[in-house]
Scaffold this active site. Structure first.
Site, mmCIF file in Angstrom:
data_model
loop_
_atom_site.group_PDB
_atom_site.id
_atom_site.type_symbol
_atom_site.label_atom_id
_atom_site.label_comp_id
_atom_site.label_asym_id
_atom_site.label_seq_id
_atom_site.Cartn_x
_atom_site.Cartn_y
_atom_site.Cartn_z
ATOM 1 N N TYR A 207 0.875 -1.174 0.000
ATOM 2 C CA TYR A 207 0.000 0.000 0.000
ATOM 3 C C TYR A 207 0.909 1.220 0.000
ATOM 4 C CZ TYR A 207 -3.391 3.501 1.477
ATOM 5 O OH TYR A 207 -4.192 4.627 1.543
ATOM 6 N N ASP A 298 9.360 2.659 0.320
ATOM 7 C CA ASP A 298 8.297 3.301 1.089
ATOM 8 C C ASP A 298 8.327 2.689 2.491
ATOM 9 O OD1 ASP A 298 6.034 4.322 2.187
ATOM 10 O OD2 ASP A 298 4.661 3.645 0.625
ATOM 11 N N LYS A 326 4.254 8.930 9.522
ATOM 12 C CA LYS A 326 3.804 8.361 10.792
ATOM 13 C C LYS A 326 4.736 8.730 11.942
ATOM 14 C CE LYS A 326 1.290 4.721 8.446
ATOM 15 N NZ LYS A 326 -0.130 4.893 8.665
HETATM 16 N N1 PMP Z 1 2.713 4.119 2.350
HETATM 17 C C1 PMP Z 1 2.510 3.169 3.271
HETATM 18 C C2 PMP Z 1 3.414 1.966 3.301
HETATM 19 C C3 PMP Z 1 1.491 3.302 4.211
HETATM 20 O O1 PMP Z 1 1.293 2.343 5.120
HETATM 21 C C4 PMP Z 1 0.691 4.464 4.190
HETATM 22 C C5 PMP Z 1 -0.430 4.692 5.188
HETATM 23 N N2 PMP Z 1 -0.725 3.709 6.038
HETATM 24 C C6 PMP Z 1 0.943 5.423 3.209
HETATM 25 C C7 PMP Z 1 1.961 5.219 2.307
HETATM 26 C C8 PMP Z 1 0.113 6.666 3.133
HETATM 27 O O2 PMP Z 1 0.359 7.485 4.213
HETATM 28 P P1 PMP Z 1 -0.737 8.560 4.689
HETATM 29 O O3 PMP Z 1 -1.892 7.796 5.236
HETATM 30 O O4 PMP Z 1 -0.034 9.393 5.706
HETATM 31 O O5 PMP Z 1 -1.124 9.342 3.486
#
Ligand code: PMP
Length: 569
Positions: A207, A298, A326
């Site tokens: 994701y 990521d 995060k």
């Molecule tokens: N990349 C990963 C691996 C994530 O887990 C998330 C959110 N859980 C995101 C991108 C997107 O981050 P945000 O919710 O702060 O937009």
């Protein structure tokens, strides 16, 4: 077998359950060395009167437990739009399906408006590694608030924060975004600008946030499809969705290198934590260097969670660009893009000097965000980074060389968190095996996730999390759970007891049952090759290919089963 022997007990257990789910075996090797049948979770389609009666009684109990939270549903459902409300909704227990309303959160706990206090292992989707209201973050944010919230200029805090983030992640340059989604968008834009190529290769199961740049699914033939309503096939056409950890994906990247602007990887996918294809990632790193394709990790969840750098710190692989979020926000919204100068210069053109004729050297991609550098979150980010640095200073020399943040003796927060989580997971996984339960917990550092082995989100799983809440433990409905530095050993013990107690209730009420043994399962323990299962040919496979695959699979099963037997002995 030698490799298997070298694994930790947890990895062995995880591997065994994985093999079992892959090979379709229902037998379980239990602690005493005998084999028994693994139980199956009841599905909502198989409810009988006794189960319905239990659900009815549970509903009454739950309504008395969280009456104000439940009353909020009819009051506020209409005005307050939230997709999470209907996530994992199961009709048969819909009267039990609602979010509780929190009142406050402190340390390892959240409190609801009905006066209940829960040990919080939801971990705020991975954000608050220091628990709720860490005093050093609260103080830093209050002080920033007192200074006002000017958005246009810079502050000493942002200078110090970016320098420290560079130091902790090992990346040359860093920028703040408003969210993780934006960080990924910016990273892919940098990659496209750097290479003048269009396509982003990414992996199934990952994701990467909400943007159309990364949202696509993979069909059976390997084509990219728009991931849902409102998403365009034209965007999906620019994404290559590959199988994660699969050698064939490396071949595809090599073969299409001239089209690929960047490879985007969630090195340990939070939804498939058991898959840690380190060798694959190393090969991917080599290929992307060779083909001059920027490699983007990521590390939104793993960054600053398993180690300051994230999975890259544990696996010893350096991508060109990393996206974080995060944890570095310290509880306030943020994303970060960190990377080598070559790529990050594409944002601001690179550095230049006073007193000479130097000017920005590189082209610049579009980037902005009113709140990207919001002083409140920058203050909380800096406080978080300073605390992490302080913790790392507690690292013992001998530990830093060998333990990968898993030392049982080292006193820095990563060693403590990762080791504690591992011990908790080991105990629970052992419990699942001993009770023949079809559950395993996958973990990476202090991130962990319950997984029902042969099924995906049914009534039994939903009830387990609900009972855990009633037993004082709050989990995340999306599945990822976290241990924070605020959790004490006693809290962790209570979590373990709550899991066991919830499962005991479900066992007693008949929500796990012994599945009928499918012949010829016994043969998996006799080394006699079982007959190849008959498969219907599909459009893409010839009968010959199917037979070859089946016999290869059978050989693999035999090998694995032989090893399992030896391990059991
Ligand atoms: N990349 C990963 C691996 C994530 O887990 C998330 C959110 N859980 C995101 C991108 C997107 O981050 P945000 O919710 O702060 O937009």
């Amino acid at each position: 077998m030698r490799i298997f022997d070298g694994l930790s007990e947890t990895d062995k257990l995880q591997l065994i359950s994985q093999i079992k789910s892959l090979t379709g075996m229902t037998d379980v090797v239990n602690g005493s060395g005998t084999t028994t049948k693994r139980l199956k979770p009841l599905d909502q389609r198989d409810l009988e009167d006794n189960h319905r009666e239990f659900i009815q009684k549970l509903t009454e109990k739950y309504e008395a437990f969280v009456p104000k939270s439940k009353a909020n549903v009819p009051k506020h459902h209409y005005h307050f739009v939230d997709q999470r409300r209907n996530f994992h909704l199961i009709k048969e227990i819909k009267q039990l399906h609602f979010q509780i309303t929190y009142e406050k959160a402190e340390g390892a706990y959240v409190h609801d408006i009905d006066g209940n206090k829960y040990i919080d292992i939801s971990g705020d989707m991975g954000v608050n590694i220091f628990g709720h209201k860490a005093p050093f973050i609260v103080d830093a944010v209050k002080a920033a608030l007192d200074r006002g919230i000017p958005l246009a200029g810079y502050s000493e805090t942002i200078h110090n924060a970016t320098k420290l983030i560079s130091e902790l992640t090992g990346h040359d340059r860093v920028l703040f975004t408003q969210s993780g989604t934006e960080a990924v968008m910016v990273a892919t834009r940098i990659a496209r600008a750097a290479t003048n190529r269009k396509k982003i290769a990414l992996f199934e199961g990952a994701y990467h946030g909400l943007s159309d740049v990364v949202m696509a699914m993979r069909d059976m033939q390997g084509n990219s499809l728009a991931a849902g309503p409102g998403m365009l096939q034209e965007f999906a056409d620019q994404i290559i969705v590959l199988k994660y950890g699969d050698e064939e994906s490396l071949d595809i990247i090599e073969a299409n290198a001239s089209e690929i602007a960047g490879v985007l990887v969630e090195p340990v996918q939070s939804r498939h934590i058991y898959n840690k294809p380190v060798e694959f990632l190393k090969e991917l790193r080599n290929i992307t260097i060779e083909k001059d394709i920027p490699l983007i990790f990521d590390e939104m969840i793993t960054g600053f969670r398993v180690s300051p750098k994230g999975a890259q710190g544990i696996f010893n692989i350096t991508p060109d660009i990393s996206t974080y979020g995060k944890i570095p926000g310290g509880g306030l919204p943020t994303g970060l893009v960190a990377g080598s100068q070559k790529y990050m210069d594409l944002i601001d053109g690179g550095t230049w000097e006073f007193g000479d004729d130097s000017m920005p050297k590189s082209k610049r991609v579009g980037m902005g965000g009113t709140h990207s550098q919001n002083p409140l979150k920058v203050a909380s980010a800096y406080a978080t980074m300073k605390q992490i640095k302080k913790e790392l200073e507690k690292r013992e020399d001998k530990c830093s060389k060998s333990c990968n943040f898993h030392s049982h003796t080292c006193q820095n927060m990563y060693c403590k968190l990762n080791t504690r989580t591992m011990r908790m997971v080991e105990e629970l996984n052992q419990y699942f095996v001993e009770h023949n339960l079809p559950i395993t917990i996958d973990f990476f550092g202090s991130l962990f996730r319950f997984r029902y082995i042969d099924s995906y989100w049914g009534i039994t799983e939903a009830l387990m999390f609900l009972l855990m809440r009633m037993n004082g433990v709050e989990t995340n409905i999306q599945g990822n759970c976290f241990i924070t530095t605020a959790h004490t050993d006693e809290d962790i013990r209570k979590v373990i007891e709550a899991v066991k107690k919830s499962l005991q209730t479900l066992i007693k009420e008949g929500f796990f049952y012994e599945a009928p043994v499918e012949a010829p399962k016994e043969e998996f323990f006799t080394e006699t090759p079982a007959p190849a299962p008959v498969q219907q040919p599909t459009q893409t496979h010839t009968q010959e290919q199917i037979n070859t695959n089946d016999s290869q699979l059978q050989k693999l099963k035999d090998l694995l089963v032989r090893d399992l037997k030896r391990f059991n002995q």
